[in-house]
Write an enzyme that holds these catalytic residues in place. Structure first.
Site, PDB file in Angstrom:
ATOM      1  N   LYS A  25      -4.582   1.056 -21.095  1.00 46.08           N
ATOM      2  CA  LYS A  25      -4.600   1.461 -22.456  1.00 46.08           C
ATOM      3  C   LYS A  25      -3.437   1.012 -22.964  1.00 46.08           C
ATOM      4  O   LYS A  25      -2.961  -0.009 -23.063  1.00 46.08           O
ATOM      5  CB  LYS A  25      -5.147   2.896 -22.709  1.00 46.08           C
ATOM      6  CG  LYS A  25      -6.395   3.325 -21.847  1.00 46.08           C
ATOM      7  CD  LYS A  25      -7.724   2.389 -22.045  1.00 46.08           C
ATOM      8  CE  LYS A  25      -8.828   2.740 -21.496  1.00 46.08           C
ATOM      9  NZ  LYS A  25      -8.830   3.254 -20.179  1.00 46.08           N
ATOM     10  N   ASP A  76      -3.889  14.348 -18.587  1.00 49.29           N
ATOM     11  CA  ASP A  76      -4.318  13.002 -18.768  1.00 49.29           C
ATOM     12  C   ASP A  76      -3.760  12.831 -20.531  1.00 49.29           C
ATOM     13  O   ASP A  76      -4.278  13.233 -21.356  1.00 49.29           O
ATOM     14  CB  ASP A  76      -5.919  12.622 -18.965  1.00 49.29           C
ATOM     15  CG  ASP A  76      -6.262  11.228 -19.254  1.00 49.29           C
ATOM     16  OD1 ASP A  76      -5.402  10.536 -19.880  1.00 49.29           O
ATOM     17  OD2 ASP A  76      -7.443  10.908 -19.011  1.00 49.29           O
ATOM     18  N   ARG A  93       0.872  -1.156  -0.194  1.00 48.10           N
ATOM     19  CA  ARG A  93       0.149   0.011   0.115  1.00 48.10           C
ATOM     20  C   ARG A  93       0.953   1.339  -0.178  1.00 48.10           C
ATOM     21  O   ARG A  93       0.022   2.366  -0.475  1.00 48.10           O
ATOM     22  CB  ARG A  93      -0.758   0.092   1.363  1.00 48.10           C
ATOM     23  CG  ARG A  93      -1.896   1.251   1.224  1.00 48.10           C
ATOM     24  CD  ARG A  93      -2.987   0.968   2.262  1.00 48.10           C
ATOM     25  NE  ARG A  93      -2.429   0.529   3.796  1.00 48.10           N
ATOM     26  CZ  ARG A  93      -2.197   1.646   4.431  1.00 48.10           C
ATOM     27  NH1 ARG A  93      -2.270   2.847   4.002  1.00 48.10           N
ATOM     28  NH2 ARG A  93      -1.688   1.367   5.614  1.00 48.10           N
TER      29      ARG A  93
END
Length: 386
Positions: A199, A174, A48
């Protein structure tokens, strides 16, 4: 190894590897442990905390690809977006964004920011005046997405970075649709680069992940909130993503070449009403895209001629898959109205210029002739019934 002097394929293949000191294997070993020694070690590792051996190494590859100092890997693209936003926006702060955004990002902003007391404004256009007019005294972040999803609008990165520096703002992008192969926003002064690594970075439609690249100073702030929000990725998926990134430049260059060829073919086809692709000279942002992009992306969108049913057209395709997501080696097509932008109201989609008949085409690595043949046979079927 100084990454600044390395070529893009060398970075993809070699930077950010985990050295196999025990067996000298050619690839990174996979460390699956979720529990590490804490006493007497230099680094206290915990999944984490984004610092397991595989997480840490892959972050270096992401940073090198985006010409940045540091990188982090997240559980999804939206985890990357939300963690970055919340790292720099607090109660009473304000962010400026373009009106054309990925539907998930738009939905996150309009549904969640009010709960945190964060204000936001959408620029009415893409010019410097459009963005400048939305900046307020409490603005902290300016966020863009270029090329945009799904209309492939291109935003001037040098202009955005200049506005951010002038007003002491953090600039974010982005960069998913371009990928670091086609666009490196740090060259133009952008502070933070965000990706849906699902992607082009993953590229095989089998990984869900997000990635962020930034300076060490900015990344420290992102890490500080991310360790609390818990958006880390399993080490097995991290290992798979590192494997996929080795071929990213090869894949993306082929996809971009194919997309440009398909955009030109579609643009001349009588059954196609409009094509959205910044690599076409007829695209209003062609000159800007040529200035700041190395390639024009493997993504394009188009609208069929009046009377042709887009759903019937997609169902008539045999090679190209009607499928969600994008950027895999296989070509896929979808309706943004029913997928990526389904969370928006019809009015919100209309404001972004997204027609119900708009189709988004993610071009793969197949042969151009085979893709054209599939379009031709599908168009022949639907044009007869139109």
């Amino acid at each position: 190894m100084k990454t600044k002097s390395l070529g893009i394929n060398t970075i993809c293949a070699h930077v950010g590897e985990v050295e196999d000191k025990q067996f000298q294997g050619a690839i990174s070993p996979l460390y699956m442990s979720s529990s590490y020694q804490y006493d007497g070690v230099d680094v206290k590792r915990y999944p984490r905390y984004f610092n397991t051996p595989n997480q840490e190494a892959l972050g270096k590859k992401i940073a090198a690809l985006e010409k940045s100092e540091a990188g982090m890997i997240f559980g999804s693209g939206m985890a990357a977006v939300s963690h970055c936003m919340l790292a720099f926006l607090h109660k009473g702060d304000h962010v400026v964004l373009p009106q054309t955004l990925y539907g998930g990002t738009y939905n996150f902003i309009v549904e969640e920011f009010g709960k945190f007391g964060i204000e936001y404004s959408f620029a009415k256009g893409f010019s410097e005046d459009d963005f400048r007019s939305e900046i307020k005294e409490n603005t902290k972040v300016i966020y863009v997405e270029t090329p945009s999803n799904p209309l492939m609008k291109v935003t001037d990165l040098e202009m955005i970075a200049g506005l951010a520096k002038e007003h002491n703002l953090v600039s974010m992008i982005d960069n998913t649709f371009a990928s670091p192969i086609n666009q490196t926003p740090a060259d133009f002064g952008i502070d933070i680069m965000i990706h849906s690594a699902t992607k082009y970075m993953g590229g095989h439609s089998d990984i869900c992940a997000g990635a962020v690249a930034a300076s060490t100073e900015h990344m420290d702030k992102i890490w500080n909130i991310s360790k609390n929000l818990g958006g880390s990725l399993s080490d097995y998926t991290v290992w798979l993503l590192e494997r996929s990134l080795k071929t990213m430049a090869l894949r993306v260059k082929q996809q971009s070449r194919n997309a440009k060829r398909m955009a030109k073919w579609l643009d001349k086809n009588e059954h196609i009403a409009k094509v959205y692709y910044p690599g076409l000279k007829s695209h209003p942002d062609y000159k800007l895209a040529k200035k700041q992009m190395k390639g024009f992306s493997g993504m394009l969108s188009f609208e069929l001629a009046e009377g042709i049913d887009p759903n019937q057209f997609m169902k008539s395709l045999k090679l190209i898959k009607q499928s969600m997501s994008l950027a895999g080696v296989e070509s896929t097509i979808l309706s943004p109205t029913h997928t990526s932008h389904a969370l928006l109201t019809p009015e919100e989609r209309a404001n972004q210029g997204i027609a119900d008949g708009l189709l988004r085409f993610s071009v793969g690595i197949e042969e151009k002739a085979d893709l054209i043949a599939d379009f031709e046979q599908a168009l022949m079927i639907v044009a007869v019934t139109a």
